[in-house]
Design a protein around this motif. Structure first.
Motif, PDB file in Angstrom:
ATOM      1  N   TYR A 624       0.852  -1.188   0.000  1.00  0.00           N
ATOM      2  CA  TYR A 624       0.000   0.000   0.000  1.00  0.00           C
ATOM      3  C   TYR A 624       0.892   1.244   0.000  1.00  0.00           C
ATOM      4  CZ  TYR A 624      -2.890   3.816   1.732  1.00  0.00           C
ATOM      5  OH  TYR A 624      -3.511   5.029   1.874  1.00  0.00           O
ATOM      6  N   THR A 646      -1.294  -2.798  -4.461  1.00  0.00           N
ATOM      7  CA  THR A 646      -0.883  -3.862  -5.383  1.00  0.00           C
ATOM      8  C   THR A 646      -0.685  -5.139  -4.586  1.00  0.00           C
ATOM      9  OG1 THR A 646       1.485  -3.393  -5.166  1.00  0.00           O
ATOM     10  CG2 THR A 646       0.291  -2.224  -6.908  1.00  0.00           C
ATOM     11  N   TYR A 667      -2.432  -8.287  -8.839  1.00  0.00           N
ATOM     12  CA  TYR A 667      -3.542  -7.348  -8.678  1.00  0.00           C
ATOM     13  C   TYR A 667      -3.002  -5.934  -8.583  1.00  0.00           C
ATOM     14  CZ  TYR A 667      -7.099  -4.600  -6.255  1.00  0.00           C
ATOM     15  OH  TYR A 667      -7.983  -3.601  -5.887  1.00  0.00           O
ATOM     16  N   GLY A 669      -4.817  -2.078  -7.960  1.00  0.00           N
ATOM     17  CA  GLY A 669      -6.052  -1.357  -7.715  1.00  0.00           C
ATOM     18  C   GLY A 669      -6.177  -0.114  -8.568  1.00  0.00           C
ATOM     19  N   ASN A 670      -7.364   0.478  -8.567  1.00  0.00           N
ATOM     20  CA  ASN A 670      -7.568   1.739  -9.279  1.00  0.00           C
ATOM     21  C   ASN A 670      -6.613   2.798  -8.742  1.00  0.00           C
ATOM     22  OD1 ASN A 670      -9.619   0.510 -10.670  1.00  0.00           O
ATOM     23  ND2 ASN A 670     -11.278   1.528  -9.550  1.00  0.00           N
ATOM     24  N   ARG A 671      -6.193   3.692  -9.615  1.00  0.00           N
ATOM     25  CA  ARG A 671      -5.262   4.741  -9.210  1.00  0.00           C
ATOM     26  C   ARG A 671      -5.540   5.993 -10.035  1.00  0.00           C
ATOM     27  NH1 ARG A 671      -2.916   1.215 -12.726  1.00  0.00           N
ATOM     28  NH2 ARG A 671      -1.381   1.988 -14.223  1.00  0.00           N
ATOM     29  N   GLY A 683      -7.940  -0.611 -12.352  1.00  0.00           N
ATOM     30  CA  GLY A 683      -7.144  -1.726 -11.870  1.00  0.00           C
ATOM     31  C   GLY A 683      -7.508  -3.031 -12.550  1.00  0.00           C
ATOM     32  N   CYS A 685      -7.050  -7.692 -12.048  1.00  0.00           N
ATOM     33  CA  CYS A 685      -6.554  -8.869 -11.350  1.00  0.00           C
ATOM     34  C   CYS A 685      -6.446  -9.990 -12.377  1.00  0.00           C
ATOM     35  CB  CYS A 685      -7.481  -9.274 -10.211  1.00  0.00           C
ATOM     36  SG  CYS A 685      -6.844 -10.651  -9.219  1.00  0.00           S
TER      37      CYS A 685
END
Length: 752
Positions: A624, A646, A667, A669-671, A683, A685
């Motif tokens: 994170y 991630t 994975y 995530g949205n950013r 994001g 997976c």
């Protein structure tokens, strides 16, 4: 008489207090007869422990004339013996199964990541060139030109672009290219043949004195094999007209191996049309050869050479609206004439010598010849509504360098002192580095930049590691770098300069480092790291700034732990902080200098490894990061493309009857895609699978990427673009599609 008695008493006490009994030995692989670095040695009383160095040798002092020792090493069976202070031992370790129970938690400085690196590459292996980088926990990559171009790298909340904020090297040769035609720090690792990799050493943060330029988020060192246990031939074939052939052969016979001489060759050829609507016609050839041998009683030499040649057509990033309007498909292209070709030739010579007192000296000379030619189109018809905005980036480069270090290990009472002094010299010289506006690749419309670059970095560092006892170690380091930049501008129309001619600039930076390690017990190590790092900037930007603020500092801190709560469980965790003083980044796509301002990031890294049975290995990494731009107002301070969450992980299965395989996921995530987070980089997976049936003489394999056939966007950028016949440009997320389900089969022969 009294003087003689006093002298005898002093000598007797000195043996006990200062440990004057010195023990030495060397640890070798029983199959290849090559030195084993990083084997852990501990005495029967657990009062003394040490690791073997790069030449496989160990040296320690104790107060008794003989003692029992135990040697552990990941991937080898354990070894017990008795050693005497006047008898140098040669110990042969037999290769064995990789087990987490062999991982040792110690107070030794700089060892917190080695165990994970060794177990991961041994258990998971490296199945393709992209897996080379993914072996680093928390590191995410993205490809946006079909596999020929260097990957985009993400680590610790940074979009490192192609290598701006991470230092990569193989066998000591820098992979990152300074003042590159496509961006600062460009790191194309595709010249590495995956099967030649022996291990991967990585460090996170700017805390290692031996690491300089680009080592802000961390540094990764790939080390190739010194010797082969078997010859092998591997054939692969799969979907989308994908083929690969690879072979590795020993050149010397078994008699040479017994004399600690090894020489092997490896080569691979790969072709694929890929999954895009327009065939990529991607082909790559790699060759690698390496000699490693003992040239005297106390010295080893290593000489290697490699060559890469790669050529491809590409479907670059595309605007989302072009897909939504039905102009092109998800795997389509607006400019199918994108593509490129590149080549790199490396020569590397290394010498490792052990002195009579156990000191270690290293010398390295390397040379690279590199060619790069890339054709891309990011904005389509934004600037030129008739011909389009395609650009060509081109350079020829020579890179040469020297790395040297001297390490001394001594004692002050029971305190162990390791002093390392080193220096590095690197020179990059490019000819006709250019940026041009083109059409259909080779039709020149407008030259934007053209010139020759010379950049040198002369560095020196001092590292002191103090091991006070079995619980506490302190490492302090100091590094100095001096940069000299020269740019010979050949283009009178270059708007950033005043005319044709030579432009120069100089700058230097001092980087202090401190690392404190505390060994609570055999199951827990705690550490605190602080330090300053930096990344250099493109020479074409440096000469414009006249050397002012062109080496911005990166200040970091880690608080972490390494834990083995059970013999088959390993946990690494860290809370980290990284502040960038300032950046002046050269945009290779536009030929301009883009200051990005001050940034601050904090985050958490977690890595867990679990081996419930000898045949089952489970790994997971969760990361994170919270990053913000300091100079911008709240709500406008997001860092574009900076990853937030991630995770990677998987299950690896091995069985004595030959069946083995793995199931892995990654994975992201949205950013935020822009500064106000009005645009989102979505994001994904993705899950991959590998199944093998392995016997002593052959292996049959099946690999499937994206087993659930997820539709995903591998790389994404917020870009202002205009399509043909559009009146106004649109700022939106452009993307390169990720691979759909893709299967391949392989057949490998092993032989002596």
């Amino acid at each position: 008489m009294k003087k003689c008695l006093f002298l005898c008493l002093f000598i007797y006490l000195a043996k006990g207090v200062f440990g004057q009994y010195t023990y030495t030995g060397v640890v070798l692989d029983s199959k290849t007869n090559q030195p084993i670095e990083g084997a852990y040695l501990i005495t029967d009383s657990a009062a003394i422990s040490t690791f073997t160095d790069v030449s496989g040798k160990f040296r320690f002092a104790a107060s008794s004339a003989s003692c029992q020792i135990e040697i552990k090493c990941i991937g080898y069976t354990g070894f017990h013996t008795t050693i005497s202070y006047n008898n140098a031992l040669q110990i042969l370790l037999n290769p064995g199964q990789t087990l987490l129970q062999d991982v040792v938690v110690t107070a030794n400085a700089g060892e917190q990541f080695k165990a994970i690196g060794k177990t991961d590459i041994s258990m998971r292996g490296v199945n393709n060139s992209q897996e080379v980088l993914r072996i680093v926990p928390g590191l995410v990559i993205g490809q946006h030109q079909g596999g020929g171009k260097a990957e985009q790298i993400f680590l610790r909340g940074f979009d490192c672009d192609h290598g701006t904020d991470i230092a990569l090297a193989v066998d000591g040769i820098p992979i990152n290219m300074v003042s590159h035609a496509h961006g600062q720090g460009y790191a194309d690792s595709h010249f590495i043949i995956p099967e030649t990799i022996e291990n991967v050493n990585f460090k996170k943060g700017p805390y290692a004195a031996e690491k300089g330029d680009f080592a802000t988020t961390g540094a990764v060192d790939f080390n190739t094999r010194n010797a082969l246990t078997n010859n092998m031939i591997k054939l692969e074939g799969g979907m989308f007209n994908t083929y690969r052939a690879m072979a590795m052969f020993n050149v010397l016979n078994r008699q040479a191996i017994q004399k600690q001489q090894s020489w092997y060759m490896a080569a691979e050829y790969r072709y694929t049309d890929a999954y895009f609507n327009y065939p990529q016609h991607f082909n790559r050839f790699n060759f690698f050869t390496k000699y490693n041998g003992r040239i005297s009683k106390h010295s080893y030499a290593s000489i290697s050479a490699s060559h890469l040649n790669s050529k491809w057509d590409a479907s670059g990033q595309i605007p989302g609206r072009a897909v939504e309007k039905g102009m092109i498909g998800f795997y389509g292209a607006l400019d199918p004439t994108e593509g490129g070709n590149t080549s790199r030739t490396n020569i590397n010579a290394q010498l490792v010598a052990t002195m009579a007192n156990g000191d270690l000296m290293k010398h390295q000379l390397y040379y690279s010849y590199y060619k790069f030619d890339l054709h891309t189109n990011f904005t389509f018809f934004l600037e030129d509504s008739i011909n389009g905005d395609q650009i060509r980036q081109k350079e020829n480069r020579q890179m040469a360098g020297y790395n040297g270090s001297y390490m001394h290990k001594g004692y002050l009472g029971n305190v162990s002192l390791v002093t390392e002094a080193g220096m590095a010299i690197r020179a990059d010289m490019t000819s006709n580095s250019s940026l041009s506006h083109t059409k259909d690749r080779y039709t020149l419309l407008t030259p934007i930049k053209l010139g020759d670059i010379t950049q040198t970095d002369i560095a020196a560092y001092l590292n002191e590691t103090i091991r006070f006892n079995q619980h506490l170690s302190l490492n302090v380091g100091l590094r100095f770098d001096q940069f000299n930049n020269r740019y010979n501008n050949q283009l009178a129309s270059d708007s950033t300069l005043t005319g044709i001619g030579l432009y120069t600039a100089n700058a230097n930076i001092i980087s202090p480092k401190t690392n404190l390690y505390y060994h609570v017990n055999d199951a827990l190590q705690l550490y605190i790291s602080t330090g300053k790092g930096f990344h250099s900037n493109d020479t074409r930007a440096v000469v414009v700034q006249k050397g002012v603020q062109v080496l911005p500092g990166a200040y970091g801190a880690d608080i972490g732990m390494v834990s083995k709560p059970a013999k088959n469980v390993l946990i690494n965790a860290a809370l980290w902080y990284l502040y960038l003083q300032q950046e002046f980044v050269y945009s290779g796509d536009g030929g301009i200098v883009e200051p990005s301002g001050k940034t601050r990031r904090v985050g958490i890294d977690f890595s867990g490894r679990y081996q419930p049975f000898r045949f089952l290995y489970i790994d997971a990494d969760v990361n994170y990061a919270h990053g913000r731009s300091i100079d911008n107002a709240k709500g406008q301070d997001y860092i574009p493309l900076a990853p937030v969450i991630t995770s990677t992980g998987g299950i690896t299965y091995t069985n004595k009857n030959g069946f083995n395989g793995s199931l892995r996921y990654r994975y992201v995530g949205n950013r935020p895609a822009n500064e106000d987070y009005s645009l989102t980089a979505n994001g994904y997976c993705i899950a991959d699978m590998v199944l093998n049936y392995t016997k002593p003489c052959y292996e049959i394999g099946l690999g499937i990427n994206n087993i659930f056939n997820t539709k995903w966007k591998e790389t994404q950028f917020a870009t202002l673009t205009r399509l043909q016949n559009e009146t106004l440009p649109v700022n939106e997320v452009c993307f390169t599609a990720g691979t759909p389900i893709a299967a391949k089969i392989s057949l490998t022969w092993f032989f002596k």
